[in-house]
Design an enzyme around this catalytic site. Structure first.
Site, PDB file in Angstrom:
ATOM      1  N   ASP A  63     -12.986 150.052 -42.329  1.00 39.99           N
ATOM      2  CA  ASP A  63     -13.358 150.549 -41.001  1.00 39.99           C
ATOM      3  C   ASP A  63     -12.936 149.525 -39.951  1.00 39.99           C
ATOM      4  O   ASP A  63     -12.811 148.339 -40.248  1.00 39.99           O
ATOM      5  CB  ASP A  63     -14.886 150.705 -40.894  1.00 39.99           C
TER       6      ASP A  63
ATOM      7  N   ARG B 117      -6.643 155.907 -40.884  1.00 39.33           N
ATOM      8  CA  ARG B 117      -7.585 156.812 -40.219  1.00 39.33           C
ATOM      9  C   ARG B 117      -7.470 156.539 -38.720  1.00 39.33           C
ATOM     10  O   ARG B 117      -7.601 155.389 -38.291  1.00 39.33           O
ATOM     11  CB  ARG B 117      -9.015 156.530 -40.674  1.00 39.33           C
TER      12      ARG B 117
ATOM     13  N   ALA C 242     -15.404 153.450 -31.229  1.00 33.85           N
ATOM     14  CA  ALA C 242     -16.850 153.652 -31.071  1.00 33.85           C
ATOM     15  C   ALA C 242     -17.587 152.527 -30.361  1.00 33.85           C
ATOM     16  O   ALA C 242     -18.775 152.651 -30.096  1.00 33.85           O
ATOM     17  CB  ALA C 242     -17.471 153.865 -32.447  1.00 33.85           C
TER      18      ALA C 242
ATOM     19  N   HIS D 218     -14.450 164.835 -33.917  1.00 34.97           N
ATOM     20  CA  HIS D 218     -15.204 166.092 -33.837  1.00 34.97           C
ATOM     21  C   HIS D 218     -14.678 166.936 -32.687  1.00 34.97           C
ATOM     22  O   HIS D 218     -15.258 167.960 -32.345  1.00 34.97           O
ATOM     23  CB  HIS D 218     -16.691 165.787 -33.631  1.00 34.97           C
TER      24      HIS D 218
ATOM     25  N   ARG E  25     -24.821 156.681 -33.481  1.00 37.05           N
ATOM     26  CA  ARG E  25     -24.602 158.138 -33.431  1.00 37.05           C
ATOM     27  C   ARG E  25     -25.315 158.729 -32.224  1.00 37.05           C
ATOM     28  O   ARG E  25     -24.816 159.630 -31.572  1.00 37.05           O
ATOM     29  CB  ARG E  25     -25.118 158.833 -34.712  1.00 37.05           C
TER      30      ARG E  25
HETATM   31  P1  FAD Z   1     -15.805 162.764 -28.521  1.00 34.03           P
HETATM   32  O1  FAD Z   1     -14.913 162.374 -27.398  1.00 34.03           O
HETATM   33  O2  FAD Z   1     -17.020 161.979 -28.822  1.00 34.03           O
HETATM   34  O3  FAD Z   1     -16.222 164.240 -28.428  1.00 34.03           O
HETATM   35  C1  FAD Z   1     -15.308 165.215 -27.940  1.00 34.03           C
HETATM   36  C2  FAD Z   1     -15.843 166.605 -28.139  1.00 34.03           C
HETATM   37  O4  FAD Z   1     -16.124 166.846 -29.536  1.00 34.03           O
HETATM   38  C3  FAD Z   1     -17.152 166.876 -27.457  1.00 34.03           C
HETATM   39  O5  FAD Z   1     -16.959 167.109 -26.096  1.00 34.03           O
HETATM   40  C4  FAD Z   1     -17.609 168.090 -28.240  1.00 34.03           C
HETATM   41  O6  FAD Z   1     -16.891 169.216 -27.838  1.00 34.03           O
HETATM   42  C5  FAD Z   1     -17.196 167.748 -29.644  1.00 34.03           C
HETATM   43  N1  FAD Z   1     -18.323 167.103 -30.344  1.00 34.03           N
HETATM   44  C6  FAD Z   1     -18.497 165.786 -30.542  1.00 34.03           C
HETATM   45  N2  FAD Z   1     -19.639 165.565 -31.244  1.00 34.03           N
HETATM   46  C7  FAD Z   1     -20.188 166.762 -31.454  1.00 34.03           C
HETATM   47  C8  FAD Z   1     -21.378 167.213 -32.077  1.00 34.03           C
HETATM   48  N3  FAD Z   1     -22.255 166.360 -32.611  1.00 34.03           N
HETATM   49  N4  FAD Z   1     -21.625 168.533 -32.107  1.00 34.03           N
HETATM   50  C9  FAD Z   1     -20.766 169.402 -31.535  1.00 34.03           C
HETATM   51  N5  FAD Z   1     -19.638 169.044 -30.908  1.00 34.03           N
HETATM   52  C10 FAD Z   1     -19.346 167.749 -30.873  1.00 34.03           C
HETATM   53  N6  FAD Z   1     -14.926 154.385 -34.808  1.00 34.03           N
HETATM   54  C11 FAD Z   1     -14.547 153.088 -34.899  1.00 34.03           C
HETATM   55  O7  FAD Z   1     -14.513 152.385 -33.888  1.00 34.03           O
HETATM   56  N7  FAD Z   1     -14.213 152.553 -36.128  1.00 34.03           N
HETATM   57  C12 FAD Z   1     -14.211 153.285 -37.267  1.00 34.03           C
HETATM   58  O8  FAD Z   1     -13.886 152.764 -38.333  1.00 34.03           O
HETATM   59  C13 FAD Z   1     -14.589 154.663 -37.182  1.00 34.03           C
HETATM   60  N8  FAD Z   1     -14.610 155.465 -38.274  1.00 34.03           N
HETATM   61  C14 FAD Z   1     -14.884 156.801 -38.125  1.00 34.03           C
HETATM   62  C15 FAD Z   1     -14.810 157.661 -39.231  1.00 34.03           C
HETATM   63  C16 FAD Z   1     -14.981 159.020 -39.062  1.00 34.03           C
HETATM   64  C17 FAD Z   1     -14.852 159.926 -40.248  1.00 34.03           C
HETATM   65  C18 FAD Z   1     -15.253 159.559 -37.766  1.00 34.03           C
HETATM   66  C19 FAD Z   1     -15.400 161.040 -37.551  1.00 34.03           C
HETATM   67  C20 FAD Z   1     -15.378 158.717 -36.688  1.00 34.03           C
HETATM   68  C21 FAD Z   1     -15.220 157.345 -36.845  1.00 34.03           C
HETATM   69  N9  FAD Z   1     -15.335 156.491 -35.754  1.00 34.03           N
HETATM   70  C22 FAD Z   1     -14.963 155.174 -35.892  1.00 34.03           C
HETATM   71  C23 FAD Z   1     -15.955 156.951 -34.494  1.00 34.03           C
HETATM   72  C24 FAD Z   1     -14.929 157.370 -33.442  1.00 34.03           C
HETATM   73  O9  FAD Z   1     -14.246 156.246 -32.959  1.00 34.03           O
HETATM   74  C25 FAD Z   1     -15.623 158.073 -32.256  1.00 34.03           C
HETATM   75  O10 FAD Z   1     -16.530 157.180 -31.654  1.00 34.03           O
HETATM   76  C26 FAD Z   1     -16.391 159.312 -32.638  1.00 34.03           C
HETATM   77  O11 FAD Z   1     -15.737 160.053 -33.630  1.00 34.03           O
HETATM   78  C27 FAD Z   1     -16.578 160.200 -31.414  1.00 34.03           C
HETATM   79  O12 FAD Z   1     -15.336 160.625 -30.916  1.00 34.03           O
HETATM   80  P2  FAD Z   1     -14.726 162.085 -31.187  1.00 34.03           P
HETATM   81  O13 FAD Z   1     -13.278 161.930 -31.464  1.00 34.03           O
HETATM   82  O14 FAD Z   1     -15.499 162.740 -32.263  1.00 34.03           O
HETATM   83  O15 FAD Z   1     -14.828 162.875 -29.846  1.00 34.03           O
END
Ligand code: FAD
Length: 305
Positions: free
Chosen positions: A132, A182, A187, A225, A287
């Site tokens: 990660d 990935r 985050a 997501h 989260r």
């Molecule tokens: P966002 O910009 O948060 O969301 C965009 C849109 O997605 C929202 O407007 C909505 O329409 C939809 N959405 C988002 N959440 C929801 C929900 N709960 N319910 C319904 N709709 C929703 N970050 C790191 O810094 N390092 C890592 O190693 C890392 N590993 C990860 C591994 C995985 C499998 C995932 C999924 C994420 C990881 N992340 C990691 C986190 C990532 O960087 C983001 O902070 C996090 O995924 C939120 O961004 P997003 O792309 O989902 O979209």
């Protein structure tokens, strides 16, 4: 208001006293929605359920504030146990881990020793391991360790964050390793000196690196997501005839579960990131910071106790 809540939860996530306290009291306040249990046995049961639905997994043993060698070694031992459980139970899961849990803030020697122990066990059990990515201050060191280990171990990948300015250059340099990466938005709370402060710029860079990595012929995990990013990837793949075994989508356990199943049913590989362990507090707070709407689960959790 949303920004205020985000900063509040990120602040809480870094609180050592609350982290320790939470460990003693078990999964609370709706955290079980995002964390698969405190033991590997509970996590294995959750993975079996997800596998039965057609979803594949990457498992993560949670650990915060690892600041001595004994704790780092214990974290590595838990990772070895997880990898052995994956092999023994014949479940479809990879392993994810964090460099700080392996002792990154202590010494590179400790990290390398722990990583080699895990990667050997992972090789034996045919398990892929993803490092990660943490905050900016650890990014450079993490990439350097990844490069060193990657020349010895094929079953290793890492994460690249779209919000960092350095990302495009990192990807160009990493390309010689044909890495399985990935791709995420990122985050952590970073300064505008190192990361795009505006969401639109992060999204644009996310699309740019998805395209770059896929067209370079590398295996790409699009971890988001966000439907806009998912649709972008689907179109790109169609336009460029990219084979379905060169990419996958990833989402976190407990988030958009229906969407996860839909993507699987549409024929895409869908991997769920499944965290487990007693150290759930920091992960849970991050989260909540991502989506303050999730606070509804906390309220329900408190009410139902
Ligand atoms: P966002 O910009 O948060 O969301 C965009 C849109 O997605 C929202 O407007 C909505 O329409 C939809 N959405 C988002 N959440 C929801 C929900 N709960 N319910 C319904 N709709 C929703 N970050 C790191 O810094 N390092 C890592 O190693 C890392 N590993 C990860 C591994 C995985 C499998 C995932 C999924 C994420 C990881 N992340 C990691 C986190 C990532 O960087 C983001 O902070 C996090 O995924 C939120 O961004 P997003 O792309 O989902 O979209």
């Amino acid at each position: 208001m949303e920004k205020l809540l985000r900063n509040f939860f990120l602040f809480l996530s870094k609180n050592r006293a609350l982290t320790k306290l939470a460990k003693r009291y078990g999964l609370r306040f709706g955290a079980a929605r995002f964390v698969a249990g405190e033991s590997i046995k509970q996590a294995v049961n959750v993975i079996k359920e997800l596998n039965n639905k057609g979803l594949v997994v990457t498992i993560d043993y949670l650990g915060e504030f690892v600041d001595n060698e004994k704790e780092a070694n214990e974290m590595a031992d838990h990772c070895v146990l997880a990898v052995e459980a994956i092999g023994r139970e014949r479940i479809n899961s990879q392993l994810s881990l964090k460099m700080t849990s392996m002792g990154l803030d202590l010494s590179e020697e400790i990290v390398m020793k722990n990583m080699k122990k895990i990667l050997e066990a992972a090789k034996k059990n045919d398990v892929f391991v993803t490092i990660d990515m943490e905050d900016y201050s650890r990014c450079g060191k993490t990439i350097e360790i990844f490069k060193k280990l990657k020349s010895e171990y094929d079953n290793l990948g890492t994460v690249i964050q779209a919000y960092l300015y350095r990302t495009e250059k990192d990807m160009e340099e990493l390309n010689q390793y044909s890495p399985n990466l990935r791709l995420v938005k990122g985050a952590y709370k970073e300064s505008p000196e190192v990361a795009f402060p505006i969401k639109k710029d992060v999204d644009d860079n996310f699309k740019k690196i998805i395209k770059m990595h896929l067209l370079n012929g590398n295996y790409t995990a699009v971890a988001t997501h966000d439907d806009e990013m998912i649709e972008y990837t689907k179109q790109l793949v169609e336009e460029h005839n990219i084979p379905f075994d060169q990419f996958e989508f990833q989402m976190l356990y407990g988030i958009r579960e229906e969407r996860q199943l839909e993507l699987y049913k549409e024929g895409y590989k869908m991997r769920v990131y499944v965290p487990y362990g007693t150290d759930w507090y920091g992960y849970f707070m991050r989260r909540l910071a991502e989506r303050p709407a999730n606070i509804a689960f906390v309220v329900k959790g408190v009410v139902s106790k």
